[in-house]
Design an enzyme around this catalytic site. Structure first.
Site, short mmCIF file in Angstrom:
data_model
loop_
_atom_site.label_atom_id
_atom_site.label_comp_id
_atom_site.label_asym_id
_atom_site.label_seq_id
_atom_site.Cartn_x
_atom_site.Cartn_y
_atom_site.Cartn_z
N THR A 13 -24.62 17.21 -38.47
CA THR A 13 -23.26 16.85 -38.02
C THR A 13 -22.77 15.60 -38.75
O THR A 13 -21.70 15.59 -39.36
CB THR A 13 -23.27 16.60 -36.49
N VAL A 14 -23.56 14.52 -38.70
CA VAL A 14 -23.09 13.24 -39.22
C VAL A 14 -23.13 13.21 -40.76
O VAL A 14 -22.17 12.78 -41.41
CB VAL A 14 -23.92 12.07 -38.62
N LYS A 104 -29.96 5.26 -32.98
CA LYS A 104 -30.20 4.24 -31.94
C LYS A 104 -31.64 4.23 -31.46
O LYS A 104 -32.14 3.20 -31.02
CB LYS A 104 -29.26 4.43 -30.76
N ASP A 200 -30.16 7.99 -24.04
CA ASP A 200 -29.32 7.65 -25.18
C ASP A 200 -28.44 6.44 -24.83
O ASP A 200 -28.35 5.48 -25.61
CB ASP A 200 -28.46 8.86 -25.56
N LYS A 204 -28.46 2.50 -26.30
CA LYS A 204 -27.24 1.86 -26.80
C LYS A 204 -26.98 0.53 -26.08
O LYS A 204 -26.62 -0.46 -26.71
CB LYS A 204 -26.06 2.81 -26.65
N GLY A 301 -19.42 12.96 -32.57
CA GLY A 301 -18.71 13.98 -33.35
C GLY A 301 -18.78 13.67 -34.83
O GLY A 301 -19.00 12.53 -35.24
N1 LIG Z 1 -23.82 13.81 -33.60
C1 LIG Z 1 -23.18 12.72 -33.22
O1 LIG Z 1 -22.04 12.78 -32.73
C2 LIG Z 1 -23.81 11.40 -33.41
C3 LIG Z 1 -25.08 11.26 -33.89
N2 LIG Z 1 -25.63 10.02 -34.06
C4 LIG Z 1 -26.96 9.90 -34.62
O2 LIG Z 1 -26.93 10.35 -35.98
C5 LIG Z 1 -28.17 10.92 -36.34
C6 LIG Z 1 -27.95 12.34 -36.87
O3 LIG Z 1 -27.37 13.11 -35.86
P1 LIG Z 1 -26.79 14.59 -36.15
O4 LIG Z 1 -26.11 14.62 -37.47
O5 LIG Z 1 -26.04 14.97 -34.94
O6 LIG Z 1 -28.14 15.43 -36.23
P2 LIG Z 1 -28.32 16.93 -36.76
O7 LIG Z 1 -29.46 17.49 -36.00
O8 LIG Z 1 -27.03 17.65 -36.79
O9 LIG Z 1 -28.78 16.73 -38.29
C7 LIG Z 1 -30.01 16.21 -38.65
C8 LIG Z 1 -30.20 16.38 -40.15
O10 LIG Z 1 -31.41 15.73 -40.53
C9 LIG Z 1 -32.24 16.63 -41.24
N3 LIG Z 1 -33.63 16.33 -40.88
C10 LIG Z 1 -34.13 16.16 -39.63
N4 LIG Z 1 -35.44 15.87 -39.69
C11 LIG Z 1 -35.76 15.85 -41.01
C12 LIG Z 1 -36.96 15.62 -41.71
N5 LIG Z 1 -38.11 15.34 -41.09
N6 LIG Z 1 -36.94 15.66 -43.06
C13 LIG Z 1 -35.78 15.95 -43.71
N7 LIG Z 1 -34.60 16.17 -43.09
C14 LIG Z 1 -34.60 16.13 -41.77
C15 LIG Z 1 -31.84 18.03 -40.80
O11 LIG Z 1 -32.16 18.94 -41.84
P3 LIG Z 1 -31.80 20.50 -41.75
O12 LIG Z 1 -30.30 20.55 -41.77
O13 LIG Z 1 -32.40 21.11 -42.96
O14 LIG Z 1 -32.38 20.98 -40.45
C16 LIG Z 1 -30.33 17.84 -40.59
O15 LIG Z 1 -29.65 18.01 -41.81
C17 LIG Z 1 -29.04 10.83 -35.08
O16 LIG Z 1 -29.79 9.64 -35.12
C18 LIG Z 1 -28.02 10.76 -33.95
O17 LIG Z 1 -28.52 10.12 -32.80
C19 LIG Z 1 -24.94 8.88 -33.77
C20 LIG Z 1 -23.68 8.94 -33.29
C21 LIG Z 1 -23.02 10.20 -33.02
N1 LIG Z 2 -25.46 12.20 -28.31
C1 LIG Z 2 -24.67 11.04 -28.50
C2 LIG Z 2 -24.15 11.01 -29.90
C3 LIG Z 2 -23.62 9.71 -30.29
O1 LIG Z 2 -24.27 8.69 -30.22
C4 LIG Z 2 -23.50 11.02 -27.53
O2 LIG Z 2 -23.23 12.07 -26.95
O3 LIG Z 2 -22.90 9.97 -27.34
#
Ligand SMILES: NC(=O)C1=CN([C@@H]2O[C@H](COP(=O)(O)OP(=O)(O)OC[C@H]3O[C@@H](n4cnc5c(N)ncnc54)[C@H](OP(=O)(O)O)[C@@H]3O)[C@@H](O)[C@H]2O)C=CC1
Ligand SMILES: N[C@@H](CC=O)C(=O)O
Ligand code: NA
Length: 430
Positions: A13-14, A104, A200, A204, A301
């Site tokens: 996502t991010v 976080k 979570d 934070k 998001g």
């Molecule tokens: N989603 C949100 O709204 C928010 C998220 N965050 C934080 O941002 C971070 C990412 O979140 P998000 O994007 O939602 O997570 P996702 O699960 O959508 O994406 C994680 C990504 O990391 C890759 N990945 C995970 N583990 C490994 C590994 N061991 N080696 C290589 N690649 C890896 C995955 O690969 P693959 O695609 O191949 O599976 C995927 O591309 C987290 O720390 C989350 O807490 C913070 C604020 C908001």
């Molecule tokens: N899972 C978290 C993602 C952002 O930090 C949330 O819902 O706030």
């Protein structure tokens, strides 16, 4: 100036959002930095997965391809989880690469170690997206409010649970259905227990309290309760009494020390946080010079979170351009006593199922009275399984006394079930 090469660890996502923002706003970002920013490599687990973004970056599955690439100056960790994210960030910092993260879990638990590595390598370590998603809050606390003694930080810091509570309240949606919706929208953590269990938000508020109060506050210091026990009945009673239920994160610094907690709370409908709905987050910060401030925006998001991550990348790129680094690192200087939630006070909402016979109400009022808990009001509306449902609102009372009273009640034969016990915040019950 030549391009600044960066790598992303993760393209979910991010990560996807960061690629989109860097691409869409490339021109203005280049003007702001004085050099283009180019995503050179992206680390993923599964290179064959179909992604919602096009990129010229090389997709890699080994972190070493990033660590050992001298052209890559900035690593943005967007994988999530503790392992291997922490090890990768530490290795990148030790190799002299700047690190930006949204994680976080790692910041709350291993922040000090990462700051120390950044300081000794003279590189930046930034984590704006780790709290409040797209809302600027880390930088304001560290920079814009640096002149203040902060006494209170309170807000809604989890987008998933706020989205769920909003839909449960306004559309009477089922808990599991609305959680699935939040997951589909990319708001939830990969293990959503972290969201609904309050962990979570606890991470934070630990981060915010550490920065705000200049003291190290860890996850273990945060009293944590999630929303898993919140029912439609509680939401309806809240509405009837003029409240909404929100998952609050609260950190206070007073003459007793620091108290940090995450729990659902009844908030008056007129309170500004009551109007914070869906995936939006809002955080109040009270400083001795500035007074009250409020930060509001989307807490999770793709693009909102990418906004914060990309701003950190831009900040680092500017530092690289101007040959400065690690200007603002760890700010936890103070040793401050952390006092437990049992020493905090508030009014409480209590929902009980009791036997339907004379004298029960008097016996319950007596059990509360024995622990100095005074009742403000009692609602007795409906029958549930041959029992009567009682809803009580107490006056302000210590958490310790409520616990003692509830223990007594649980042992009383006339009490069939404790439906819920929820704090009331920001209300004068008089
Ligand atoms: N989603 C949100 O709204 C928010 C998220 N965050 C934080 O941002 C971070 C990412 O979140 P998000 O994007 O939602 O997570 P996702 O699960 O959508 O994406 C994680 C990504 O990391 C890759 N990945 C995970 N583990 C490994 C590994 N061991 N080696 C290589 N690649 C890896 C995955 O690969 P693959 O695609 O191949 O599976 C995927 O591309 C987290 O720390 C989350 O807490 C913070 C604020 C908001
Ligand atoms: N899972 C978290 C993602 C952002 O930090 C949330 O819902 O706030
Ligand atoms: Na933020």
């Amino acid at each position: 100036m030549s391009a600044i090469s960066i790598a992303l660890l993760g393209c979910g996502t991010v990560g996807t959002g960061v690629i989109k923002v860097l691409e869409k706003n490339a021109h203005s970002i280049e003007k702001k930095v004085g050099a283009p920013i180019v995503v050179k490599k992206v680390l993923v687990r599964n290179p064959d997965k179909l992604r919602n973004v096009a990129t010229n970056a090389t997709i890699v599955t080994s972190f070493d391809e990033i660590l050992n690439d001298p052209e890559i100056k900035i690593v943005a960790e967007l994988m999530g989880g503790e392992t291997p994210a922490k090890d990768y960030m530490l290795a990148a910092l030790k190799a002299g690469k700047h690190v930006v993260t949204a994680n976080k879990d790692v910041v709350a638990k291993h922040g000090r170690e990462l700051f120390e590595a950044a300081e000794s390598s003279h590189v930046d370590f930034l984590f704006e997206a780790s709290v409040g998603g797209g809302i600027p809050i880390i930088r304001p606390l560290k920079q814009c409010l640096a002149a203040n003694q902060i006494s209170e930080i309170m807000g809604i810091v989890n987008g998933t649970t706020n989205y769920m509570l909003t839909k449960m309240t306004n559309e009477h949606m089922d808990y599991n259905d609305v959680l699935a919706e939040a997951q589909a929208k990319g708001y939830a953590e990969s293990d959503p227990t972290a969201d609904v269990g309050g962990f979570d938000a606890a991470r934070k508020i630990a981060i915010l309290a550490s920065i705000g109060f200049g003291a190290r506050v860890t996850l273990d210091d945060v009293y944590t309760e999630g929303i898993t026990n919140i029912t439609i009945e509680d939401i309806e009673y809240a509405r009837e009494l003029g409240f909404v239920i929100k998952l609050l994160a609260i950190a206070k610094h007073d003459d007793r020390g620091i108290n940090v907690r995450v729990h659902p709370a009844f908030l008056p409908c007129t309170h500004p946080l009551a109007a914070v709905n869906d995936v939006f987050n809002a955080i109040f910060v009270k400083g001795d010079a500035v007074g009250e401030t409020m930060f509001y925006g989307r807490g999770a998001g793709e693009l909102p979170t990418a906004s914060a991550v990309t701003a950190d990348i831009i900040d680092v790129a500017r530092d690289i351009r101007h040959n400065v680094s690690s200007r603002i690192l760890c700010t936890c200087f103070e040793q401050t006593h952390i006092y437990p939630v049992t020493k905090t006070e508030s009014p409480y909402y209590i929902r009980l199922l009791v036997e339907d016979k004379p004298g029960v109400l008097a016996a319950i009022a007596g059990a509360f009275g024995a622990q100095q808990v005074s009742l403000h009001s009692v609602i007795q509306k409906r029958k549930v399984e041959h029992c009567t449902e009682l809803v009580l609102l107490t006056y302000r009372v210590s958490n310790e006394n409520i616990r003692l009273a509830m223990n007594t009640l649980l042992g009383m034969s006339v009490v069939s079930k404790v439906g819920n016990v929820i704090r009331v915040e920001a209300a004068q019950i008089s």
